[in-house]
Write a protein that holds these residues in place. Structure first.
Motif, PDB file in Angstrom:
ATOM      1  N   ARG A   1     -19.905  51.244 -20.015  1.00  0.00           N
ATOM      2  CA  ARG A   1     -19.899  51.514 -18.569  1.00  0.00           C
ATOM      3  C   ARG A   1     -20.484  50.304 -17.859  1.00  0.00           C
ATOM      4  O   ARG A   1     -21.396  49.648 -18.378  1.00  0.00           O
ATOM      5  N   MET A   2     -19.961  50.018 -16.662  1.00  0.00           N
ATOM      6  CA  MET A   2     -20.555  48.994 -15.828  1.00  0.00           C
ATOM      7  C   MET A   2     -20.438  49.396 -14.368  1.00  0.00           C
ATOM      8  O   MET A   2     -19.383  49.857 -13.914  1.00  0.00           O
ATOM      9  N   ASP A   3     -21.523  49.231 -13.635  1.00  0.00           N
ATOM     10  CA  ASP A   3     -21.525  49.372 -12.180  1.00  0.00           C
ATOM     11  C   ASP A   3     -21.446  47.972 -11.585  1.00  0.00           C
ATOM     12  O   ASP A   3     -22.221  47.088 -11.973  1.00  0.00           O
ATOM     13  N   GLY A   4     -20.521  47.767 -10.665  1.00  0.00           N
ATOM     14  CA  GLY A   4     -20.371  46.432 -10.109  1.00  0.00           C
ATOM     15  C   GLY A   4     -19.622  46.430  -8.796  1.00  0.00           C
ATOM     16  O   GLY A   4     -19.398  47.473  -8.178  1.00  0.00           O
ATOM     17  N   LEU A   5     -19.242  45.227  -8.377  1.00  0.00           N
ATOM     18  CA  LEU A   5     -18.606  45.008  -7.078  1.00  0.00           C
ATOM     19  C   LEU A   5     -17.251  44.335  -7.288  1.00  0.00           C
ATOM     20  O   LEU A   5     -17.133  43.373  -8.058  1.00  0.00           O
TER      21      LEU A   5
ATOM     22  N   GLY B   1     -22.221  54.098  -1.886  1.00  0.00           N
ATOM     23  CA  GLY B   1     -21.002  54.904  -1.981  1.00  0.00           C
ATOM     24  C   GLY B   1     -20.113  54.509  -3.133  1.00  0.00           C
ATOM     25  O   GLY B   1     -18.887  54.421  -2.971  1.00  0.00           O
ATOM     26  N   ILE B   2     -20.693  54.302  -4.302  1.00  0.00           N
ATOM     27  CA  ILE B   2     -19.926  53.876  -5.468  1.00  0.00           C
ATOM     28  C   ILE B   2     -18.885  54.923  -5.842  1.00  0.00           C
ATOM     29  O   ILE B   2     -19.097  56.130  -5.688  1.00  0.00           O
ATOM     30  N   ARG B   3     -17.729  54.451  -6.329  1.00  0.00           N
ATOM     31  CA  ARG B   3     -16.640  55.330  -6.763  1.00  0.00           C
ATOM     32  C   ARG B   3     -16.279  55.038  -8.211  1.00  0.00           C
ATOM     33  O   ARG B   3     -16.329  53.883  -8.651  1.00  0.00           O
ATOM     34  N   ASP B   4     -15.897  56.080  -8.936  1.00  0.00           N
ATOM     35  CA  ASP B   4     -15.380  55.882 -10.289  1.00  0.00           C
ATOM     36  C   ASP B   4     -14.008  55.226 -10.200  1.00  0.00           C
ATOM     37  O   ASP B   4     -13.139  55.657  -9.431  1.00  0.00           O
ATOM     38  N   LEU B   5     -13.815  54.202 -11.001  1.00  0.00           N
ATOM     39  CA  LEU B   5     -12.537  53.492 -10.989  1.00  0.00           C
ATOM     40  C   LEU B   5     -11.497  54.299 -11.760  1.00  0.00           C
ATOM     41  O   LEU B   5     -11.671  54.585 -12.948  1.00  0.00           O
ATOM     42  N   THR B   6     -10.431  54.676 -11.098  1.00  0.00           N
ATOM     43  CA  THR B   6      -9.339  55.448 -11.691  1.00  0.00           C
ATOM     44  C   THR B   6      -8.059  54.609 -11.650  1.00  0.00           C
ATOM     45  O   THR B   6      -7.981  53.612 -10.921  1.00  0.00           O
ATOM     46  N   PRO B   7      -7.039  55.010 -12.426  1.00  0.00           N
ATOM     47  CA  PRO B   7      -5.771  54.273 -12.342  1.00  0.00           C
ATOM     48  C   PRO B   7      -5.205  54.227 -10.924  1.00  0.00           C
ATOM     49  O   PRO B   7      -4.630  53.207 -10.518  1.00  0.00           O
TER      50      PRO B   7
ATOM     51  N   PRO C   1     -18.221  48.858  -4.158  1.00  0.00           N
ATOM     52  CA  PRO C   1     -18.943  49.256  -5.374  1.00  0.00           C
ATOM     53  C   PRO C   1     -18.075  50.166  -6.247  1.00  0.00           C
ATOM     54  O   PRO C   1     -17.479  51.134  -5.763  1.00  0.00           O
ATOM     55  N   LEU C   2     -18.019  49.851  -7.542  1.00  0.00           N
ATOM     56  CA  LEU C   2     -17.152  50.573  -8.477  1.00  0.00           C
ATOM     57  C   LEU C   2     -17.915  50.875  -9.768  1.00  0.00           C
ATOM     58  O   LEU C   2     -18.763  50.081 -10.202  1.00  0.00           O
ATOM     59  N   ARG C   3     -17.599  52.015 -10.363  1.00  0.00           N
ATOM     60  CA  ARG C   3     -18.161  52.384 -11.671  1.00  0.00           C
ATOM     61  C   ARG C   3     -17.012  52.432 -12.674  1.00  0.00           C
ATOM     62  O   ARG C   3     -16.027  53.145 -12.468  1.00  0.00           O
ATOM     63  N   ILE C   4     -17.140  51.689 -13.752  1.00  0.00           N
ATOM     64  CA  ILE C   4     -16.064  51.538 -14.738  1.00  0.00           C
ATOM     65  C   ILE C   4     -16.530  52.122 -16.069  1.00  0.00           C
ATOM     66  O   ILE C   4     -17.650  51.837 -16.530  1.00  0.00           O
TER      67      ILE C   4
ATOM     68  N   PRO D   1      -1.241  37.989 -21.142  1.00  0.00           N
ATOM     69  CA  PRO D   1      -1.818  38.164 -19.799  1.00  0.00           C
ATOM     70  C   PRO D   1      -1.905  39.650 -19.415  1.00  0.00           C
ATOM     71  O   PRO D   1      -0.957  40.402 -19.601  1.00  0.00           O
ATOM     72  N   ARG D   2      -3.061  40.034 -18.905  1.00  0.00           N
ATOM     73  CA  ARG D   2      -3.283  41.397 -18.431  1.00  0.00           C
ATOM     74  C   ARG D   2      -3.805  41.323 -16.998  1.00  0.00           C
ATOM     75  O   ARG D   2      -4.824  40.662 -16.728  1.00  0.00           O
ATOM     76  N   GLU D   3      -3.118  41.983 -16.101  1.00  0.00           N
ATOM     77  CA  GLU D   3      -3.544  41.962 -14.694  1.00  0.00           C
ATOM     78  C   GLU D   3      -4.358  43.208 -14.387  1.00  0.00           C
ATOM     79  O   GLU D   3      -4.028  44.324 -14.808  1.00  0.00           O
ATOM     80  N   GLY D   4      -5.421  43.012 -13.615  1.00  0.00           N
ATOM     81  CA  GLY D   4      -6.268  44.125 -13.210  1.00  0.00           C
ATOM     82  C   GLY D   4      -7.341  43.667 -12.253  1.00  0.00           C
ATOM     83  O   GLY D   4      -7.472  42.464 -11.974  1.00  0.00           O
ATOM     84  N   PRO D   5      -8.134  44.567 -11.746  1.00  0.00           N
ATOM     85  CA  PRO D   5      -9.240  44.182 -10.858  1.00  0.00           C
ATOM     86  C   PRO D   5     -10.299  43.414 -11.639  1.00  0.00           C
ATOM     87  O   PRO D   5     -10.509  43.658 -12.837  1.00  0.00           O
ATOM     88  N   LEU D   6     -10.974  42.512 -10.967  1.00  0.00           N
ATOM     89  CA  LEU D   6     -12.129  41.827 -11.536  1.00  0.00           C
ATOM     90  C   LEU D   6     -13.370  42.352 -10.827  1.00  0.00           C
ATOM     91  O   LEU D   6     -13.459  42.304  -9.593  1.00  0.00           O
ATOM     92  N   VAL D   7     -14.309  42.853 -11.594  1.00  0.00           N
ATOM     93  CA  VAL D   7     -15.519  43.473 -11.053  1.00  0.00           C
ATOM     94  C   VAL D   7     -16.730  42.729 -11.588  1.00  0.00           C
ATOM     95  O   VAL D   7     -16.842  42.486 -12.799  1.00  0.00           O
ATOM     96  N   ALA D   8     -17.642  42.373 -10.686  1.00  0.00           N
ATOM     97  CA  ALA D   8     -18.846  41.633 -11.056  1.00  0.00           C
ATOM     98  C   ALA D   8     -20.054  42.569 -11.044  1.00  0.00           C
ATOM     99  O   ALA D   8     -20.265  43.333 -10.090  1.00  0.00           O
ATOM    100  N   GLY D   9     -20.851  42.503 -12.112  1.00  0.00           N
ATOM    101  CA  GLY D   9     -22.056  43.325 -12.196  1.00  0.00           C
ATOM    102  C   GLY D   9     -23.147  42.618 -12.967  1.00  0.00           C
ATOM    103  O   GLY D   9     -22.991  41.468 -13.409  1.00  0.00           O
ATOM    104  N   ASN D  10     -24.249  43.320 -13.154  1.00  0.00           N
ATOM    105  CA  ASN D  10     -25.389  42.710 -13.822  1.00  0.00           C
ATOM    106  C   ASN D  10     -25.298  42.827 -15.340  1.00  0.00           C
ATOM    107  O   ASN D  10     -25.604  41.894 -16.067  1.00  0.00           O
ATOM    108  N   ARG D  11     -24.844  44.022 -15.822  1.00  0.00           N
ATOM    109  CA  ARG D  11     -24.823  44.198 -17.277  1.00  0.00           C
ATOM    110  C   ARG D  11     -23.902  45.337 -17.661  1.00  0.00           C
ATOM    111  O   ARG D  11     -23.593  46.235 -16.857  1.00  0.00           O
TER     112      ARG D  11
END
Length: 489
Positions: A223-227, A120-126, A143-146, A240-250
């Protein structure tokens, strides 16, 4: 007055007449029976002809179908490590939760794009970024798509021997949405201030951490697909920039979301750059296809479809003789037959959509030079794949070019126009039960006539037997009277 079976009022039917009438009735029954069989056979033959006609067209293309594969996704089995993440305050967000990051990095190796889709991946929006930062603990490993511009990239060592080196980057988020359902602007959208002055929307940044080294450079669109791991406050160019941290393979290269052109500009672009296929040379699908797809997805409602041409045999002939003048022009499809519709993954594309549809249509009015057309659509038309259920459709679309395709026999090629479809829907014809009523009436009348003749024949048989018995009785009586008269003399 007693009537005889022959219809006479005064004369009794003779034995010969009764036998002749019985023979006539038998012939009638035989003729009616044969007529009923022929009528039923004609009806069945017509239905079979209709059902088989779809497969008898020598111009049919080889219909493609995407192979449906089962998706097996391994579960993440180290939820306890996520509890070690602390990102409630600005100070805590300045620290990377290394153990949790490494665990999710190793898990991301097992995930392919179809696994992310299954999760159920979602596109990351503001808007979603704001939601993640407001309550990060509720969204761990979502799961997020950036997609966006890579603005920082560096490496970071890890104490986990299976990871060793992490790739840490920062992406300026693309605030454009997919074009389906409305126009989206490329890049950062301008905002209006309270006093009417134009001001630029603030950057929305996302931090990404991934395993595989990349050749992509700062400034690339990626683009990156990650968690989702945590809310993170990292340095970009010392700030300093604050934002989500997303982990993926590549990271993979991507394309910015294209902005649909006005129709006049789009038509000029297509006429200038797109070429029709020929039997000798095939040019394939041009890059400008995506410009037409963008318009069909978001701006097709600007077209006055009531005045658009209906695709008939004459228009089809003009298209096939030279399509340059008609590129990008709108056409309506009348009641057409669905020869096959399927969906496929287009890969990374400038519309940022995960599914497109392809298919073939035919129409009773389309004959020469081709009885069918090919289409491609930015819409997911998977609900129309069943050709038996969705046999007839109507639609709207834009002509792109003429393409050469392989026929189903695999031994020859043919030409057909390619359209980009902006709308396709079922046509449900009104139910006409007149043929059924006629057939039911004929069948009921035939059965009734057979039953009536059967009873008439039986009645005639009884009358014939009775007449014969009466004749025999009267002969005996005459014989007895004659013998008595002789005895008296």
């Amino acid at each position: 007055m007693k009537l005889t079976p022959s219809g006479g009022k005064h004369r009794r039917m003779t034995l010969a007449e009764a036998e002749a009438q019985t023979a006539r009735d038998k012939r009638r029954i035989l003729i009616l029976g044969l007529a009923s069989i022929l009528l039923f056979g004609a009806y069945i033959g017509t239905r079979l002809k209709i059902s088989n006609s779809e497969e008898q067209d020598a111009n049919l293309p080889a219909i493609g179908q995407e192979q449906v594969e089962k998706v097996y996704t391994l579960p993440f089995e180290d939820d306890a490590v996520l509890a070690t993440i602390h990102d409630g305050s600005a100070e805590e967000r300045s620290s990377l939760a290394g153990q949790a990051v490494d665990a999710l990095l190793k898990y991301s190796v097992t995930l392919a794009p179809r696994n992310y889709e299954a999760l159920g991946i979602r596109d990351l929006t503001p808007e979603l970024v704001a939601e993640l930062l407001a309550s990060p603990q509720e969204h761990r490993k979502n799961p997020l798509r950036i997609r966006g511009e890579l603005i920082a990239l560096r490496t970071m060592p890890s104490s986990d021997p299976a990871v060793r080196v992490r790739q840490l980057g920062t992406i300026r988020l693309d605030d454009g949405q997919t074009l389906q359902g409305g126009e989206a602007l490329q890049g950062r959208e301008a905002l209006q201030g309270e006093e009417g002055e134009t001001q630029e929307a603030p950057d929305v940044t996302v931090h990404v951490v991934f395993l595989k080294p990349t050749d992509l450079e700062v400034g690339s669109y990626v683009r990156m697909d990650g968690l989702f791991v945590q809310a993170y406050r990292g340095l970009v160019d010392g700030e300093p920039r604050e934002g989500p941290l997303v982990a993926g393979n590549r990271l993979i290269p991507s394309q910015p979301l294209i902005r649909p052109l006005p129709h006049d500009e789009l038509v000029a672009l297509l006429r200038d750059r797109v070429k029709d296929d020929t039997i000798e040379e095939r040019y394939g699908e041009p890059n400008e296809l995506w410009d037409l797809m963008a318009y069909a997805a978001s701006r097709a409602t600007e077209i006055d479809w009531s005045s658009a041409e209906v695709l008939d045999n004459e228009k089809l002939g003009l298209l096939c003789n030279g399509g340059t003048f008609f590129r990008g022009q709108p056409f309506r499809f009348g009641i057409s037959r669905n020869l096959g519709i399927w969906t496929e993954d287009p890969g990374e594309n400038p519309l940022h959509i995960g599914r497109i549809s392809r298919g073939w249509l035919t129409n009773s009015q389309w004959r020469a030079p081709t009885p069918l057309v090919q289409f491609i659509s930015p819409l997911d038309l998977g609900e129309l794949q069943d050709r038996e259920v969705h046999r007839l459709v109507t639609g709207k679309g834009f002509f792109l070019k003429n393409v050469v395709y392989e026929r189903a026999d695999g031994r020859s090629t043919a030409m057909a126009p390619l359209f980009v479809v902006s709308e396709l829907e079922d046509f449900i014809p009104p139910v006409n039960r007149t043929p059924q009523y006629i057939l039911m009436g004929v069948a009921a009348g035939t059965i009734l006539m057979i039953v009536l003749i059967f009873f008439l024949v039986r009645a005639d048989s009884r009358s014939s037997r009775k007449l014969q018995e009466d004749l025999v009785r009267r002969r005996r009586e005459r014989r007895l009277r004659s013998e008595r008269n002789k005895a008296t003399l």
